[in-house]
Design a protein around this motif. Structure first.
Motif, PDB file in Angstrom:
ATOM      1  N   SER A 177      25.804  -0.052   8.870  1.00 27.19           N
ATOM      2  CA  SER A 177      26.763  -1.141   8.684  1.00 27.19           C
ATOM      3  C   SER A 177      27.315  -1.189   7.271  1.00 27.19           C
ATOM      4  O   SER A 177      28.313  -1.864   7.008  1.00 27.19           O
ATOM      5  N   SER A 178      26.641  -0.500   6.346  1.00 26.86           N
ATOM      6  CA  SER A 178      27.063  -0.461   4.928  1.00 26.86           C
ATOM      7  C   SER A 178      27.072  -1.842   4.280  1.00 26.86           C
ATOM      8  O   SER A 178      27.867  -2.106   3.379  1.00 26.86           O
ATOM      9  N   VAL A 179      26.179  -2.718   4.727  1.00 24.26           N
ATOM     10  CA  VAL A 179      26.086  -4.046   4.118  1.00 24.26           C
ATOM     11  C   VAL A 179      24.685  -4.332   3.572  1.00 24.26           C
ATOM     12  O   VAL A 179      24.494  -5.324   2.875  1.00 24.26           O
ATOM     13  N   GLU A 199      32.451   9.044   7.173  1.00 32.69           N
ATOM     14  CA  GLU A 199      31.803   7.932   7.863  1.00 32.69           C
ATOM     15  C   GLU A 199      31.943   8.129   9.372  1.00 32.69           C
ATOM     16  O   GLU A 199      33.038   8.352   9.879  1.00 32.69           O
ATOM     17  N   ASN A 201      31.197   5.982  12.618  1.00 33.35           N
ATOM     18  CA  ASN A 201      30.828   4.646  13.083  1.00 33.35           C
ATOM     19  C   ASN A 201      31.928   4.138  14.009  1.00 33.35           C
ATOM     20  O   ASN A 201      33.108   4.172  13.633  1.00 33.35           O
ATOM     21  N   GLU A 203      32.670   1.198  14.612  1.00 33.05           N
ATOM     22  CA  GLU A 203      33.229  -0.039  14.075  1.00 33.05           C
ATOM     23  C   GLU A 203      33.539   0.096  12.590  1.00 33.05           C
ATOM     24  O   GLU A 203      32.862   0.834  11.869  1.00 33.05           O
ATOM     25  N   THR A 205      33.528  -0.681   8.645  1.00 29.04           N
ATOM     26  CA  THR A 205      32.508  -1.201   7.736  1.00 29.04           C
ATOM     27  C   THR A 205      33.123  -1.316   6.349  1.00 29.04           C
ATOM     28  O   THR A 205      34.236  -0.828   6.111  1.00 29.04           O
ATOM     29  N   SER A 208      34.517   1.922   4.981  1.00 23.04           N
ATOM     30  CA  SER A 208      35.635   2.594   5.652  1.00 23.04           C
ATOM     31  C   SER A 208      36.842   2.811   4.754  1.00 23.04           C
ATOM     32  O   SER A 208      37.505   3.855   4.826  1.00 23.04           O
TER      33      SER A 208
END
Length: 235
Positions: A177-179, A199, A201, A203, A205, A208
């Motif tokens: 999620s990169s958070v 990346e 994914n 979704e 993030t 991105s």
């Protein structure tokens, strides 16, 4: 090459995410209570039961095509894997250099003397609300060697991860999620150093917008053919 992996890569093997596991018996449990040093001190039997159940659930799942692809890359490149996951699916797929920045559910240690524990881990065919942890020879309790809220990342794994990213000619961030920091800062470090970052994914993030290439597909779909696509993706 360094691969930074998160929960998304293992979810495709059927590994429940943290909140997926909070069903049935655990639906009303405060995540902090079972994932913090404070929770362990106050209710070690409850915390041990929850992690023991996760340990046995993860033993029942298998690596997927994404894990196997990363392992196969070692035939062609020097590959390091930095993972936020506490499962052992990368190792079971065949990856030889895996750094667990959040620890592993397949390692255990004493909460007093910090010695690694190699004793028997009891079977757990069904979840239970409370299970007494094994005891170390020093009198301390055996705990999973994972990073809880309020704890620092393991020094060795973190330094190996930083070195792997700094020394990489390519970083692939997969299913994260990169958070969650500081782990989320590793691909950002690569970007800052001018290293290409791909990346993977489904979704968007926070990574991105700065990644060199973003592939909006699942890891198991992208990774098996990624090496062949690299010249076109990075040209």
């Amino acid at each position: 090459m360094t691969v930074c992996s998160g929960a998304g890569i293992s979810a495709e093997s059927g590994v429940p995410t943290f909140r997926d596991v909070e069903t049935g018996l655990w639906a009303k449990v405060d995540p902090y209570e079972i994932s913090s040093a404070e929770g362990w001190r106050e209710h070690p039997e409850r915390v041990w039961a929850w992690y023991l159940w996760r340990h046995h659930m993860m033993r029942a799942v298998a690596p997927n095509n994404a894990h196997r692809a990363v392992a196969a890359w070692e035939d062609y490149a020097d590959v390091h894997v930095v993972t936020q996951n506490v499962d052992n699916l990368h190792e079971r797929a065949g990856s030889s250099r895996v750094y667990h920045v959040h620890g592993s559910l397949f390692d255990f240690r004493c909460d007093e003397c910090q010695s690694a524990y190699a004793g028997e881990i009891p079977a757990m065919p069904e979840p239970a609300e409370s299970v007494t942890p094994p005891q170390c020879e020093c009198g301390g309790l055996i705990r999973p060697d994972v990073v809880w809220f309020g704890e620092a990342l393991p020094d060795d794994a973190w330094q190996q991860s930083v070195d792997a990213v700094v020394g990489a000619d390519l970083v692939v961030a997969v299913g994260t999620s990169s958070v969650v920091y500081p782990a989320a800062g590793l691909p950002e470090l690569a970007v800052a150093n001018g290293t290409p970052v791909i990346e993977v994914n489904p979704e968007p993030t926070p990574l991105s917008t700065s990644a060199t290439v973003t592939l909006r597909e699942s890891a198991a779909t992208v990774l098996p053919g990624l090496l062949q696509r690299l010249p076109a993706l990075l040209s």
